[in-house]
Design a protein around this motif. Sequence first.
Motif, short mmCIF file in Angstrom:
data_model
loop_
_atom_site.label_atom_id
_atom_site.label_comp_id
_atom_site.label_asym_id
_atom_site.label_seq_id
_atom_site.Cartn_x
_atom_site.Cartn_y
_atom_site.Cartn_z
N CYS A 271 0.80 -1.23 0.00
CA CYS A 271 0.00 0.00 0.00
C CYS A 271 0.83 1.27 0.00
O CYS A 271 0.28 2.36 -0.21
CB CYS A 271 -0.98 0.01 1.17
SG CYS A 271 -0.20 0.15 2.80
N GLY A 272 2.13 1.18 0.26
CA GLY A 272 2.97 2.37 0.19
C GLY A 272 3.52 2.86 1.50
O GLY A 272 4.08 3.96 1.56
N GLY A 273 3.35 2.09 2.60
CA GLY A 273 3.95 2.50 3.85
C GLY A 273 2.99 2.60 5.00
O GLY A 273 1.83 2.17 4.93
N MET A 274 3.46 3.21 6.08
CA MET A 274 2.68 3.30 7.32
C MET A 274 1.48 4.22 7.18
O MET A 274 0.39 3.92 7.69
CB MET A 274 3.59 3.78 8.46
CG MET A 274 4.75 2.84 8.76
SD MET A 274 5.95 3.50 9.96
CE MET A 274 4.96 3.50 11.46
N TYR A 275 1.66 5.34 6.53
CA TYR A 275 0.56 6.30 6.41
C TYR A 275 -0.60 5.74 5.59
O TYR A 275 -1.75 5.76 6.04
CB TYR A 275 1.10 7.60 5.80
CG TYR A 275 0.13 8.75 5.86
CD1 TYR A 275 -0.23 9.33 7.07
CD2 TYR A 275 -0.43 9.28 4.69
CE1 TYR A 275 -1.12 10.40 7.12
CE2 TYR A 275 -1.32 10.34 4.74
CZ TYR A 275 -1.66 10.89 5.96
OH TYR A 275 -2.55 11.94 6.01
N PRO A 276 -0.35 5.17 4.40
CA PRO A 276 -1.46 4.55 3.66
C PRO A 276 -2.07 3.35 4.38
O PRO A 276 -3.27 3.10 4.26
CB PRO A 276 -0.82 4.13 2.33
CG PRO A 276 0.39 4.97 2.21
CD PRO A 276 0.88 5.17 3.61
N ALA A 277 -1.26 2.60 5.13
CA ALA A 277 -1.78 1.44 5.86
C ALA A 277 -2.82 1.87 6.88
O ALA A 277 -3.85 1.20 7.08
CB ALA A 277 -0.64 0.69 6.55
N MET A 278 -2.59 2.99 7.54
CA MET A 278 -3.56 3.48 8.52
C MET A 278 -4.87 3.88 7.83
O MET A 278 -5.96 3.67 8.38
CB MET A 278 -2.99 4.66 9.29
CG MET A 278 -1.90 4.28 10.28
SD MET A 278 -2.44 3.06 11.51
CE MET A 278 -3.73 3.96 12.36
N LYS A 279 -4.79 4.43 6.65
CA LYS A 279 -6.01 4.79 5.90
C LYS A 279 -6.83 3.53 5.60
O LYS A 279 -8.06 3.52 5.76
CB LYS A 279 -5.66 5.51 4.61
CG LYS A 279 -5.10 6.92 4.81
CD LYS A 279 -4.91 7.62 3.47
CE LYS A 279 -4.48 9.05 3.65
NZ LYS A 279 -4.34 9.79 2.37
N LEU A 280 -6.15 2.47 5.16
CA LEU A 280 -6.86 1.22 4.86
C LEU A 280 -7.47 0.63 6.12
O LEU A 280 -8.60 0.11 6.10
CB LEU A 280 -5.90 0.21 4.22
CG LEU A 280 -5.36 0.57 2.83
CD1 LEU A 280 -4.42 -0.54 2.35
CD2 LEU A 280 -6.48 0.79 1.84
N ALA A 281 -6.74 0.69 7.23
CA ALA A 281 -7.26 0.15 8.48
C ALA A 281 -8.51 0.89 8.93
O ALA A 281 -9.47 0.28 9.42
CB ALA A 281 -6.19 0.22 9.56
N HIS A 282 -8.54 2.20 8.75
CA HIS A 282 -9.72 2.98 9.13
C HIS A 282 -10.92 2.63 8.25
O HIS A 282 -12.05 2.53 8.75
CB HIS A 282 -9.41 4.48 9.04
CG HIS A 282 -8.44 4.95 10.08
ND1 HIS A 282 -7.54 5.97 9.85
CD2 HIS A 282 -8.21 4.52 11.34
CE1 HIS A 282 -6.81 6.16 10.94
NE2 HIS A 282 -7.20 5.29 11.85
#
Length: 369
Positions: A271-282
């Motif tokens: 997904c491109g890193g920690m920041y995009p991963a948090m978006k997907l998790a939300h």
Amino acid sequence: MIIQSIEIFKIELPLIEPFVVSYATYPNMPSIITKLTTTCGIVGWGEAVPDEHVTGETLEGTFAVLKHHLAPAVIGENAMNFEALHEKMDAAVYGVPAAKAAIDIACFDAVGKKLGVPAYQLTGGRYHEKFPITHVLSIATPEAMADEAARRVDMGYTSFKMKVGRDVASDVARIRAVRERVGEAIAIRVDVNQGWVNAANTLQAVRQLEQLNIDWLEQPVKADDIDAMVAIKAKTTIPLMIDEGLRGVRDMREIIAKNAADKVNIKLMKCGGMYPAMKLAHMAQMAGIECQIGSMVESSVGSAAGFHVAFSNKAFTSVELTGPLKFSKDIGNLHYDVPFIQLNERAGLGVDVDEAILAELTDESVVVS
């Protein structure tokens, strides 16, 4: 916190044993390490582990795109501005999520060090205290997989992720052998890595697996066949997890709209890193979908980044970040209390990089400034 330079290292991490999945066998694990330095002298470390079969990126291509496009795009930018940095990278190159993760992770490490806080404080704060570690069983004969599982149970492991995906008959034999050896109290998760191809083959398998107390079945069909996941989900009681079929926001929207999975496997490299991963998790949390942080078998750097994301969000109910346990030599010192992982309270990723070992494992490097 202006990004002054980014050094890029192409390395090979030595595995204790070859890592075998449905589509490849890895004698060693190739990786890209980034060393980001800011104008105030702070260093942040990042990592990219591309996979031609999952992220659509090669090692050589990832090194080149970082060198010629992504690193030049962010030099002179503020490492704290995660949204703006991703916008810059997206404008420079479409896709290439693992390459972008290498810069994203390095920024989180650097910003955490600047502020004196663990990286998980930048993604929501500490939520989980610890996670059990799931041991990953590479594809082998039924007997060999059962023997390894038994040894790991003796070491304290209580869950396994079984790699399968060769053919339905032999895969069912592998799963049955492990279940019979470890008993009913041990959790078994089955990862097919797209190996059963379609819904018809998968349904043949699940009819035989439904009595084996499987925690979940991961990515049995081709990554882009979301409709096949929908069909399987309607005809089995085994929970389904999507992995390769989830790369970014567009995939997550389709998964949610079609109710295509019970769980999703979020990987920073996809997904491109920690920041995009948090978006997907939300997104997943709002849809009532449980999340796992998975791995492309990363070093202590990439693994720590995944753990920081998982520890800060209640949508994550499992983690599979065992790369450092599989290497005979690692560049970092991420600590596991097997069979658990408990992050330390140090700033940034909380990982020290041994630059002597990094130099030993490096095949090629370049500095962009």
